[in-house]
Design a protein around this motif. Sequence first.
Motif, PDB file in Angstrom:
ATOM      1  N   ASP A 174       5.321   0.203 -13.053  1.00  0.00           N
ATOM      2  CA  ASP A 174       4.544   1.432 -13.246  1.00  0.00           C
ATOM      3  C   ASP A 174       3.517   1.267 -14.363  1.00  0.00           C
ATOM      4  O   ASP A 174       2.358   1.686 -14.237  1.00  0.00           O
ATOM      5  CB  ASP A 174       5.467   2.605 -13.575  1.00  0.00           C
ATOM      6  N   ILE A 190       0.712  -1.188 -13.229  1.00  0.00           N
ATOM      7  CA  ILE A 190      -0.185  -0.551 -12.263  1.00  0.00           C
ATOM      8  C   ILE A 190      -1.069   0.486 -12.944  1.00  0.00           C
ATOM      9  O   ILE A 190      -2.275   0.567 -12.670  1.00  0.00           O
ATOM     10  CB  ILE A 190       0.633   0.083 -11.117  1.00  0.00           C
ATOM     11  N   VAL A 209      -2.795  -5.086  -8.630  1.00  0.00           N
ATOM     12  CA  VAL A 209      -2.187  -3.786  -8.340  1.00  0.00           C
ATOM     13  C   VAL A 209      -1.277  -3.896  -7.123  1.00  0.00           C
ATOM     14  O   VAL A 209      -0.138  -3.408  -7.119  1.00  0.00           O
ATOM     15  CB  VAL A 209      -3.273  -2.712  -8.103  1.00  0.00           C
ATOM     16  N   LEU A 210      -1.762  -4.568  -6.074  1.00  0.00           N
ATOM     17  CA  LEU A 210      -0.981  -4.697  -4.847  1.00  0.00           C
ATOM     18  C   LEU A 210       0.213  -5.643  -5.016  1.00  0.00           C
ATOM     19  O   LEU A 210       1.214  -5.519  -4.313  1.00  0.00           O
ATOM     20  CB  LEU A 210      -1.882  -5.185  -3.708  1.00  0.00           C
ATOM     21  N   LEU A 232       1.888   2.815  -3.355  1.00  0.00           N
ATOM     22  CA  LEU A 232       0.868   3.396  -4.222  1.00  0.00           C
ATOM     23  C   LEU A 232       0.780   4.907  -4.025  1.00  0.00           C
ATOM     24  O   LEU A 232       1.034   5.415  -2.923  1.00  0.00           O
ATOM     25  CB  LEU A 232      -0.504   2.780  -3.931  1.00  0.00           C
ATOM     26  N   GLU A 238      -4.026   6.232  -6.598  1.00  0.00           N
ATOM     27  CA  GLU A 238      -4.081   4.780  -6.774  1.00  0.00           C
ATOM     28  C   GLU A 238      -4.666   4.115  -5.543  1.00  0.00           C
ATOM     29  O   GLU A 238      -5.474   3.189  -5.650  1.00  0.00           O
ATOM     30  CB  GLU A 238      -2.675   4.242  -7.065  1.00  0.00           C
ATOM     31  N   ARG A 239      -4.265   4.569  -4.388  1.00  0.00           N
ATOM     32  CA  ARG A 239      -4.771   4.006  -3.127  1.00  0.00           C
ATOM     33  C   ARG A 239      -6.281   4.198  -3.027  1.00  0.00           C
ATOM     34  O   ARG A 239      -6.996   3.300  -2.568  1.00  0.00           O
ATOM     35  CB  ARG A 239      -4.064   4.677  -1.956  1.00  0.00           C
ATOM     36  N   ALA A 281       2.808  -3.309  -6.876  1.00  0.00           N
ATOM     37  CA  ALA A 281       3.224  -2.084  -6.183  1.00  0.00           C
ATOM     38  C   ALA A 281       4.623  -2.156  -5.561  1.00  0.00           C
ATOM     39  O   ALA A 281       5.459  -1.265  -5.811  1.00  0.00           O
ATOM     40  CB  ALA A 281       2.182  -1.704  -5.130  1.00  0.00           C
ATOM     41  N   TYR A 322       0.831  -1.210   0.000  1.00  0.00           N
ATOM     42  CA  TYR A 322       0.000   0.000   0.000  1.00  0.00           C
ATOM     43  C   TYR A 322       0.864   1.258   0.000  1.00  0.00           C
ATOM     44  O   TYR A 322       0.510   2.264  -0.619  1.00  0.00           O
ATOM     45  CB  TYR A 322      -0.943  -0.001   1.200  1.00  0.00           C
ATOM     46  N   ARG A 333       7.984  -1.651  -7.561  1.00  0.00           N
ATOM     47  CA  ARG A 333       8.484  -0.322  -7.933  1.00  0.00           C
ATOM     48  C   ARG A 333       9.807  -0.014  -7.226  1.00  0.00           C
ATOM     49  O   ARG A 333      10.580   0.827  -7.681  1.00  0.00           O
ATOM     50  CB  ARG A 333       7.465   0.749  -7.545  1.00  0.00           C
TER      51      ARG A 333
END
Length: 246
Positions: free
Chosen positions: A227, A230, A210-211, A95, A99-100, A214, A92, A217
């Motif tokens: 990137d 996501i 997505v998680l 992000l 995004e979050r 993340a 988290y 990155r």
Amino acid sequence: PEPVRASNGEWVTTVDLPQLGIWRYCVLFTYLDAKSIKDEIEPKQMEFLGALIALLHRHGENYQPSKGFIRKHWDLEGLKGEMLDVPPAQAYAALTKDERQVVDDAEKIVKEGMDALGRSPKVYGLIHGDLHLKSMLFSGGRPVVIDFDTCGYGYYIYDLSVAIWDIFHRDDFAVMRKALLGGYRKVRQLSEQEESLLMHFVAGRLMAQVLTWAPRREHSSLTEVADKAIERQVHQLERLVEYLER
């Protein structure tokens, strides 16, 4: 794929990597002469895959695990990061604020779907967990499944959502969805309620993806790839949440 025993007769081998200060479990499987047809897949193949997923679920329903059989749970906490390679807080933190927000909005949608279904054995049990179109291959027109490392407990409808999560932007999505569910229903019952919540679980899959990306990155060799992944998945998730909130 058939598992292959190690030279000591065991199915799983532990390997120490002292230079990295870690160890890993290693397994070996026979090679399947099969290929992905994700980019060329047609409704008939989707129907085959639906039936194959139903067979896996039917087996899972009747499977009697041995003592000590412990697997992941792809429930809300699992999809939010409990089953990821890094602590959820780390994922988290990687992000952006926007995004979050999209991920938080998606979480509400996913929770709504899971709460509506409950957790009875009819809807929740042993699943593959990662049945995307590159885990379901074809060999001479026959569908086969690989990559069972995410096998665990979750919603049966989640496996179906993973099968279509990355094609829901296609013009023929409605046709492909109908074929997948039609094939499934030839083998195993699927309630109207489960079908109505299918896209809630697609949102769950996108949220988990997505998680998963993340924290990557943070690795210079993966930053650009992460990137882009996501950005694409957050955009899809944002559109899907807007659709489901109508």
